[in-house]
Motif scaffolding. Structure first.
Motif, PDB file in Angstrom:
ATOM      1  N   HIS A 140       3.352   6.864  -2.277  1.00 26.93           N
ATOM      2  CA  HIS A 140       4.435   7.397  -3.109  1.00 26.93           C
ATOM      3  C   HIS A 140       3.897   8.018  -4.389  1.00 26.93           C
ATOM      4  CE1 HIS A 140       7.506   6.929  -6.328  1.00 26.93           C
ATOM      5  NE2 HIS A 140       8.325   7.387  -5.389  1.00 26.93           N
ATOM      6  N   HIS A 141       2.921   7.353  -4.996  1.00 34.62           N
ATOM      7  CA  HIS A 141       2.317   7.866  -6.231  1.00 34.62           C
ATOM      8  C   HIS A 141       1.633   9.209  -5.997  1.00 34.62           C
ATOM      9  CE1 HIS A 141      -0.241   8.230  -9.730  1.00 34.62           C
ATOM     10  NE2 HIS A 141      -1.318   8.145  -8.970  1.00 34.62           N
ATOM     11  N   ASN A 142       0.840   9.296  -4.926  1.00 35.06           N
ATOM     12  CA  ASN A 142       0.116  10.537  -4.651  1.00 35.06           C
ATOM     13  C   ASN A 142       1.059  11.699  -4.351  1.00 35.06           C
ATOM     14  OD1 ASN A 142      -2.297   9.225  -5.020  1.00 35.06           O
ATOM     15  ND2 ASN A 142      -2.757   9.005  -2.847  1.00 35.06           N
ATOM     16  N   ILE A 143       2.096  11.438  -3.544  1.00 37.81           N
ATOM     17  CA  ILE A 143       3.033  12.509  -3.185  1.00 37.81           C
ATOM     18  C   ILE A 143       3.805  12.985  -4.414  1.00 37.81           C
ATOM     19  CG2 ILE A 143       5.117  13.030  -1.858  1.00 37.81           C
ATOM     20  CD1 ILE A 143       4.066  11.232   0.341  1.00 37.81           C
ATOM     21  N   THR A 144       4.215  12.052  -5.270  1.00 42.80           N
ATOM     22  CA  THR A 144       4.938  12.427  -6.489  1.00 42.80           C
ATOM     23  C   THR A 144       4.074  13.302  -7.380  1.00 42.80           C
ATOM     24  OG1 THR A 144       6.218  10.368  -6.424  1.00 42.80           O
ATOM     25  CG2 THR A 144       6.128  11.545  -8.523  1.00 42.80           C
ATOM     26  N   PRO A 199       0.798  -1.232   0.000  1.00 43.36           N
ATOM     27  CA  PRO A 199       0.000   0.000   0.000  1.00 43.36           C
ATOM     28  C   PRO A 199       0.828   1.279   0.000  1.00 43.36           C
ATOM     29  CG  PRO A 199      -0.896  -1.587   1.569  1.00 43.36           C
ATOM     30  CD  PRO A 199       0.406  -2.152   1.095  1.00 43.36           C
ATOM     31  N   ALA A 200       2.101   1.204   0.423  1.00 42.39           N
ATOM     32  CA  ALA A 200       2.942   2.399   0.455  1.00 42.39           C
ATOM     33  C   ALA A 200       3.188   2.956  -0.944  1.00 42.39           C
ATOM     34  CB  ALA A 200       4.273   2.087   1.139  1.00 42.39           C
ATOM     35  N   TRP A 201       3.071   2.104  -1.961  1.00 42.12           N
ATOM     36  CA  TRP A 201       3.232   2.586  -3.338  1.00 42.12           C
ATOM     37  C   TRP A 201       2.162   3.624  -3.682  1.00 42.12           C
ATOM     38  CZ3 TRP A 201       6.929   1.894  -6.996  1.00 42.12           C
ATOM     39  CH2 TRP A 201       7.911   0.932  -6.738  1.00 42.12           C
ATOM     40  N   ARG A 202       0.978   3.420  -3.160  1.00 35.73           N
ATOM     41  CA  ARG A 202      -0.104   4.387  -3.372  1.00 35.73           C
ATOM     42  C   ARG A 202       0.276   5.748  -2.798  1.00 35.73           C
ATOM     43  NH1 ARG A 202      -5.473   3.794   0.279  1.00 35.73           N
ATOM     44  NH2 ARG A 202      -6.252   5.939   0.139  1.00 35.73           N
ATOM     45  N   VAL A 219      -6.351  18.027  -5.476  1.00 31.71           N
ATOM     46  CA  VAL A 219      -6.896  18.117  -4.115  1.00 31.71           C
ATOM     47  C   VAL A 219      -7.416  16.750  -3.656  1.00 31.71           C
ATOM     48  CG1 VAL A 219      -8.735  19.125  -2.705  1.00 31.71           C
ATOM     49  CG2 VAL A 219      -7.446  20.566  -4.297  1.00 31.71           C
ATOM     50  N   MET A 220      -8.108  16.047  -4.550  1.00 31.49           N
ATOM     51  CA  MET A 220      -8.624  14.734  -4.192  1.00 31.49           C
ATOM     52  C   MET A 220      -7.494  13.742  -3.954  1.00 31.49           C
ATOM     53  SD  MET A 220     -11.764  15.372  -4.009  1.00 31.49           S
ATOM     54  CE  MET A 220     -12.150  13.716  -3.471  1.00 31.49           C
ATOM     55  N   ARG A 221      -6.404  13.866  -4.703  1.00 38.17           N
ATOM     56  CA  ARG A 221      -5.255  12.998  -4.464  1.00 38.17           C
ATOM     57  C   ARG A 221      -4.628  13.283  -3.104  1.00 38.17           C
ATOM     58  NH1 ARG A 221      -5.418   8.340  -6.847  1.00 38.17           N
ATOM     59  NH2 ARG A 221      -5.849   8.517  -9.068  1.00 38.17           N
ATOM     60  N   PHE A 222      -4.592  14.542  -2.715  1.00 37.30           N
ATOM     61  CA  PHE A 222      -4.065  14.895  -1.397  1.00 37.30           C
ATOM     62  C   PHE A 222      -4.952  14.321  -0.297  1.00 37.30           C
ATOM     63  CE2 PHE A 222      -4.002  17.891   2.212  1.00 37.30           C
ATOM     64  CZ  PHE A 222      -2.677  17.737   2.595  1.00 37.30           C
ATOM     65  N   LEU A 223      -6.265  14.405  -0.482  1.00 38.37           N
ATOM     66  CA  LEU A 223      -7.186  13.839   0.507  1.00 38.37           C
ATOM     67  C   LEU A 223      -7.067  12.317   0.551  1.00 38.37           C
ATOM     68  CD1 LEU A 223     -10.361  16.026  -0.154  1.00 38.37           C
ATOM     69  CD2 LEU A 223      -8.665  16.266   1.679  1.00 38.37           C
ATOM     70  N   ASP A 224      -6.759  11.708  -0.578  1.00 40.40           N
ATOM     71  CA  ASP A 224      -6.548  10.271  -0.615  1.00 40.40           C
ATOM     72  C   ASP A 224      -5.299   9.896   0.180  1.00 40.40           C
ATOM     73  OD1 ASP A 224      -7.287   7.618  -1.693  1.00 40.40           O
ATOM     74  OD2 ASP A 224      -5.344   7.784  -2.712  1.00 40.40           O
ATOM     75  N   THR A 225      -4.288  10.762   0.146  1.00 38.66           N
ATOM     76  CA  THR A 225      -3.090  10.539   0.955  1.00 38.66           C
ATOM     77  C   THR A 225      -3.427  10.597   2.439  1.00 38.66           C
ATOM     78  OG1 THR A 225      -1.707  11.521  -0.776  1.00 38.66           O
ATOM     79  CG2 THR A 225      -0.760  11.361   1.430  1.00 38.66           C
ATOM     80  N   ILE A 226      -4.248  11.566   2.829  1.00 35.43           N
ATOM     81  CA  ILE A 226      -4.688  11.651   4.228  1.00 35.43           C
ATOM     82  C   ILE A 226      -5.461  10.392   4.623  1.00 35.43           C
ATOM     83  CG2 ILE A 226      -6.150  12.930   5.837  1.00 35.43           C
ATOM     84  CD1 ILE A 226      -5.502  15.456   4.320  1.00 35.43           C
ATOM     85  N   ASP A 227      -6.282   9.908   3.684  1.00 38.75           N
ATOM     86  CA  ASP A 227      -7.060   8.698   3.958  1.00 38.75           C
ATOM     87  C   ASP A 227      -6.157   7.487   4.172  1.00 38.75           C
ATOM     88  OD1 ASP A 227      -9.755   7.325   3.969  1.00 38.75           O
ATOM     89  OD2 ASP A 227      -8.787   6.238   2.325  1.00 38.75           O
ATOM     90  N   TYR A 228      -4.971   7.511   3.550  1.00 39.17           N
ATOM     91  CA  TYR A 228      -4.027   6.407   3.707  1.00 39.17           C
ATOM     92  C   TYR A 228      -3.622   6.254   5.166  1.00 39.17           C
ATOM     93  CZ  TYR A 228       0.409   3.870   3.475  1.00 39.17           C
ATOM     94  OH  TYR A 228       1.430   2.971   3.682  1.00 39.17           O
ATOM     95  N   PHE A 229      -3.501   7.371   5.884  1.00 35.62           N
ATOM     96  CA  PHE A 229      -3.125   7.336   7.292  1.00 35.62           C
ATOM     97  C   PHE A 229      -4.331   7.155   8.216  1.00 35.62           C
ATOM     98  CE2 PHE A 229       0.266   9.795   5.233  1.00 35.62           C
ATOM     99  CZ  PHE A 229       1.377   9.074   5.649  1.00 35.62           C
ATOM    100  N   GLN A 230      -5.521   6.947   7.613  1.00 32.37           N
ATOM    101  CA  GLN A 230      -6.749   6.679   8.357  1.00 32.37           C
ATOM    102  C   GLN A 230      -7.062   7.782   9.369  1.00 32.37           C
ATOM    103  OE1 GLN A 230      -6.345   2.752  10.051  1.00 32.37           O
ATOM    104  NE2 GLN A 230      -6.453   1.745   8.053  1.00 32.37           N
ATOM    105  N   LEU A 231      -6.837   9.016   8.931  1.00 28.67           N
ATOM    106  CA  LEU A 231      -7.163  10.158   9.772  1.00 28.67           C
ATOM    107  C   LEU A 231      -8.632  10.528   9.682  1.00 28.67           C
ATOM    108  CD1 LEU A 231      -4.055  12.424   9.047  1.00 28.67           C
ATOM    109  CD2 LEU A 231      -4.424  10.850  10.968  1.00 28.67           C
TER     110      LEU A 231
END
Length: 364
Positions: A195-199, A190-193, A260-272
């Protein structure tokens, strides 16, 4: 742009077990609209960008640096538009991928490359406008056509390298919940997801926006200089800059929601933000923002026609010559007749002058 399985497949839910199952109706509604929408923008974008490329390739005058960048931008949009029909057909068939694993990788690599290449081409053309208007006396290599072409090759290469994970992890696999063989992005971790969003957020949006904002601020200041605005060369650069800025504004309008949605998806990765409601809103938001982003490739050709005065003139010359192949010969014949008429007129005047001279000599 890379989409994983959750981006494409309609969730399969049990209404008695999933309290958020009402959102399945929204997924089904989106799935019913996607094939028609993607087919429409594919046709419009393919034809429009194809005509733009024809103008740049067939115009008589040599291409400028901005022409090279904008031409490559049109090429990236054209190639991506040719890949969207594969997904339109796939979604219409319930996400059943029937084109094989090779095309599953290739189509999605091309779609992913389009975004990175497009934003970098826009950055380069804005830097070119900055050098033309703010640093007109500089002898930068970036303002040479030969170097512009080399930079474009480098951008295409960089775009491919950044989409290499798509080449590795895109595969056709059976998805049990949807009961289809789907073309999915199967990350090994899942960490690849993340990495993709941050890039995509940093390299594909934040850094380019900062660079273009800096260039635009100085470009606007230079265009506001009334003394420089009266110079013919500056007026020509201003017309070219208007088109570049219009393309950039539309790019921001189409792509900012997706970022913006990709950034929110990154936040969702950390289950915040736990909860099925947030997950459904995020999934649907990514869908809607993705197709708004796709629209950018179909809108750009209209900007060339509406905003680009120089482009309209070039298009008139190119397609006028193509639609009327006899125009060059007729122009030549018209010029020949005009030359003959001028010659006859000169001969007539010479004869009249000679006759008057002889007459004066006779009378004297």
């Amino acid at each position: 742009m890379m989409l994983n399985a959750s981006d494409w497949l309609v969730p399969s839910v049990d209404p008695e077990l999933d309290p958020c199952s009402n959102y399945t109706a929204a997924w089904l509604w989106l799935s019913s609209l996607q094939p028609t929408y993607m087919a429409l923008i594919s046709v419009v974008g393919f034809v429009g960008n194809g005509l733009v490329l024809c103008v740049f390739c067939l115009q008589r005058k040599p291409c400028s640096v901005a022409d090279v960048y904008l031409g490559n931008l049109a090429a990236a949009d054209l190639v991506m538009m040719s890949c969207l029909p594969f997904w339109a057909v796939t979604i219409a068939r319930g996400y059943q991928w029937e084109f094989g694993e090779v095309l599953c990788k290739l189509v999605n690599v091309v779609i992913s490359m389009n975004y990175i290449c497009s934003v970098l081409f826009l950055v380069l053309v804005c830097v070119d406008r900055y050098l033309a208007l703010v640093k007109p006396m500089s002898c930068s290599r970036l303002r040479r056509v030969s170097w512009a072409k080399r930079l474009c090759v480098g951008i295409w290469s960089l775009g491919f390298l950044l989409t290499f994970p798509t080449m590795l992890f895109r595969t056709v696999a059976f998805v049990e919940d949807a009961n289809v063989n789907a073309c999915i992005l199967d990350y090994p971790h899942p960490a690849w997801r993340l990495h993709h969003n941050i890039t995509r957020n940093l390299l594909g949006f934040l850094i380019p926006v900062l660079v273009v904002t800096y260039c635009t601020r100085h470009i606007v200041a230079a265009l506001s200089d009334r003394g420089a605005g009266v110079l013919p060369g500056v007026r020509a650069e201003r017309k070219a800059t208007d088109l570049v800025l219009a393309v950039w504004v539309v790019f921001l309008f189409c792509w900012t929601p997706h970022q913006v949605m990709r950034f929110l998806d990154t936040i969702d990765y950390f289950q915040l933000t736990p909860g099925c409601l947030w997950g459904h809103i995020l999934d649907i938001g990514i869908q809607l923002s993705t197709y708004l982003a796709y629209s950018n490739s179909a809108i750009n050709p209209f900007l060339f026609v509406i905003v680009g005065k120089q482009f309209r003139r070039r298009a008139g010359e190119v397609f006028g010559k193509t639609l009327n192949p006899w125009s060059k010969e007729s122009t030549y014949l018209t010029g020949s007749f005009a030359s003959v008429n001028r010659l006859n007129e000169k001969q007539r005047i010479s004869i009249e002058t000679l006759d008057k001279s002889v007459l004066r000599q006779t009378l004297s």
